[in-house]
Scaffold this active site. Structure first.
Site, PDB file in Angstrom:
ATOM      1  N   HIS A 147       0.840  -1.206   0.000  1.00 17.70           N
ATOM      2  CA  HIS A 147       0.000   0.000   0.000  1.00 17.70           C
ATOM      3  C   HIS A 147       0.876   1.258   0.000  1.00 17.70           C
ATOM      4  O   HIS A 147       0.592   2.220  -0.711  1.00 17.70           O
ATOM      5  CB  HIS A 147      -0.893   0.051   1.245  1.00 17.70           C
ATOM      6  CG  HIS A 147      -1.890  -1.062   1.368  1.00 17.70           C
ATOM      7  ND1 HIS A 147      -1.942  -1.909   2.434  1.00 17.70           N
ATOM      8  CD2 HIS A 147      -2.887  -1.453   0.523  1.00 17.70           C
ATOM      9  CE1 HIS A 147      -2.929  -2.775   2.277  1.00 17.70           C
ATOM     10  NE2 HIS A 147      -3.515  -2.521   1.109  1.00 17.70           N
ATOM     11  N   LYS A 188     -16.999  -6.932   7.833  1.00 20.56           N
ATOM     12  CA  LYS A 188     -15.707  -7.606   7.659  1.00 20.56           C
ATOM     13  C   LYS A 188     -14.974  -7.568   8.995  1.00 20.56           C
ATOM     14  O   LYS A 188     -14.723  -6.484   9.531  1.00 20.56           O
ATOM     15  CB  LYS A 188     -14.904  -6.875   6.559  1.00 20.56           C
ATOM     16  CG  LYS A 188     -13.775  -7.718   5.976  1.00 20.56           C
ATOM     17  CD  LYS A 188     -13.168  -7.024   4.749  1.00 20.56           C
ATOM     18  CE  LYS A 188     -11.898  -7.712   4.285  1.00 20.56           C
ATOM     19  NZ  LYS A 188     -11.283  -7.039   3.143  1.00 20.56           N
ATOM     20  N   ARG A 220      -1.959  -5.700  -8.239  1.00 19.40           N
ATOM     21  CA  ARG A 220      -0.791  -6.511  -7.893  1.00 19.40           C
ATOM     22  C   ARG A 220      -0.504  -7.578  -8.934  1.00 19.40           C
ATOM     23  O   ARG A 220       0.629  -7.880  -9.244  1.00 19.40           O
ATOM     24  CB  ARG A 220      -1.003  -7.178  -6.532  1.00 19.40           C
ATOM     25  CG  ARG A 220      -0.981  -6.213  -5.374  1.00 19.40           C
ATOM     26  CD  ARG A 220      -1.515  -6.856  -4.140  1.00 19.40           C
ATOM     27  NE  ARG A 220      -2.917  -7.228  -4.321  1.00 19.40           N
ATOM     28  CZ  ARG A 220      -3.636  -7.943  -3.482  1.00 19.40           C
ATOM     29  NH1 ARG A 220      -3.081  -8.406  -2.386  1.00 19.40           N
ATOM     30  NH2 ARG A 220      -4.903  -8.213  -3.719  1.00 19.40           N
ATOM     31  N   SER A 249      -2.765  -7.975   3.325  1.00 17.16           N
ATOM     32  CA  SER A 249      -2.881  -7.764   4.771  1.00 17.16           C
ATOM     33  C   SER A 249      -3.143  -9.089   5.484  1.00 17.16           C
ATOM     34  O   SER A 249      -2.594  -9.337   6.558  1.00 17.16           O
ATOM     35  CB  SER A 249      -4.004  -6.769   5.066  1.00 17.16           C
ATOM     36  OG  SER A 249      -3.736  -5.546   4.435  1.00 17.16           O
TER      37      SER A 249
END
Ligand code: COA
Length: 159
Positions: free
Chosen positions: A16, A40, A89, A127
Site C-alpha cells: 500500500h 468484515k 498486484r 494484509s
C-alpha cells in the site's frame, strides 16, 4: 487533481505504501480512505488503522487519512474528488478492480478510476498474509512499515 485511495488497510503494508508514495508524486492531493466495514472482521479498529497509516506516511505533505462508510462514489463527491486510485498486484486483481471501476462509473460517470501497477516485490503481499504470518510468530519486518510491526507485536505478543 485530488485522488481517493480507498481500502480496508487492516493493516497498511509496504505494498500500500508503494502506491501511496507514487500517487503522492502524481496527484496534487491524496486521500487514503479507510473503509469502515462492520461486516468484515478486522484485527485493527478503524481508529487504529488510521493512526498506523498516519504514522507510516508522516513524510508526505499532500496526504490526508480519513475513514468512510457507504458508497465510495458518495464519499468521493463529499471530498470533491473526481478520481479514485487502486493498486493492481497481479492479473488476478484485474477482474475485481474492473468490476468495481465499472460499477463506480455506472453510479457516477464523472469519477474516473486509475489503476496503478504495484512494484514487483509486492505482487504476493496482502494484509491477511501479513496477519497470518505474524500470528504464528513469523518475521514480517520486510512486509510492513515499522509502526505496523510494533502494533502486530502488541496484538500477538510473540514476534
Ligand atoms: N499492496 C498490498 N496489498 C494490497 C494492495 C497493495 N497495493 N492492494 C490491495 N491489497 C490487498 C489488501 O491488503 C487486502 O488484503 P486482505 O484481503 O488480505 O485484507 C486486499 O488486497 C483487498 O484490498 P482492499 O483495498 O481492502 O479492497 P477491497 O476489495 O476490500 O475493496 C473498497 C475496498 C473500499 C475499494 C470497496 O470495498 C469499496 O469501495 N467499498 C465501498 C462500497 C461501494 O462503494 N461499493 C460499490 C463499488 S464496488
Amino acid at each position: 487533481m485530488k485522488v481517493i485511495y480507498p481500502g480496508s488497510f487492516d493493516p497498511i503494508t509496504n505494498g500500500h505504501l508503494d502506491i501511496i508514495e507514487r500517487a503522492c508524486k502524481q496527484f496534487k492531493h491524496v486521500v487514503v480512505a479507510v473503509l469502515q466495514n462492520n461486516n468484515k472482521k478486522s484485527l485493527f479498529t478503524t481508529e487504529e488503522r488510521i493512526e498506523l497509516i498516519k504514522e507510516s506516511c508522516s513524510g508526505f505533505d499532500n496526504l490526508e487519512v480519513d475513514a468512510f462508510s457507504g458508497l465510495l462514489i458518495d464519499y468521493a463527491k463529499l471530498k470533491n474528488s473526481k478520481a479514485i486510485i487502486r493498486g493492481l498486484r497481479a492479473v488476478s486483481d484485474y477482474e475485481n478492480e474492473m468490476q468495481m471501476s465499472l460499477a463506480n462509473k455506472y453510479l457516477c460517470d464523472e469519477i474516473e478510476t486509475f489503476l496503478m501497477v504495484s512494484g514487483t516485490e509486492y505482487t504476493y503481499l496482502s494484509s491477511s498474509l501479513v496477519k497470518e504470518i505474524a500470528s504464528f510468530g513469523g518475521d514480517v519486518s520486510n512486509f510492513v512499515p515499522k509502526p505496523v510491526l510494533e502494533a502486530l507485536k502488541t496484538k500477538f505478543y510473540k514476534l
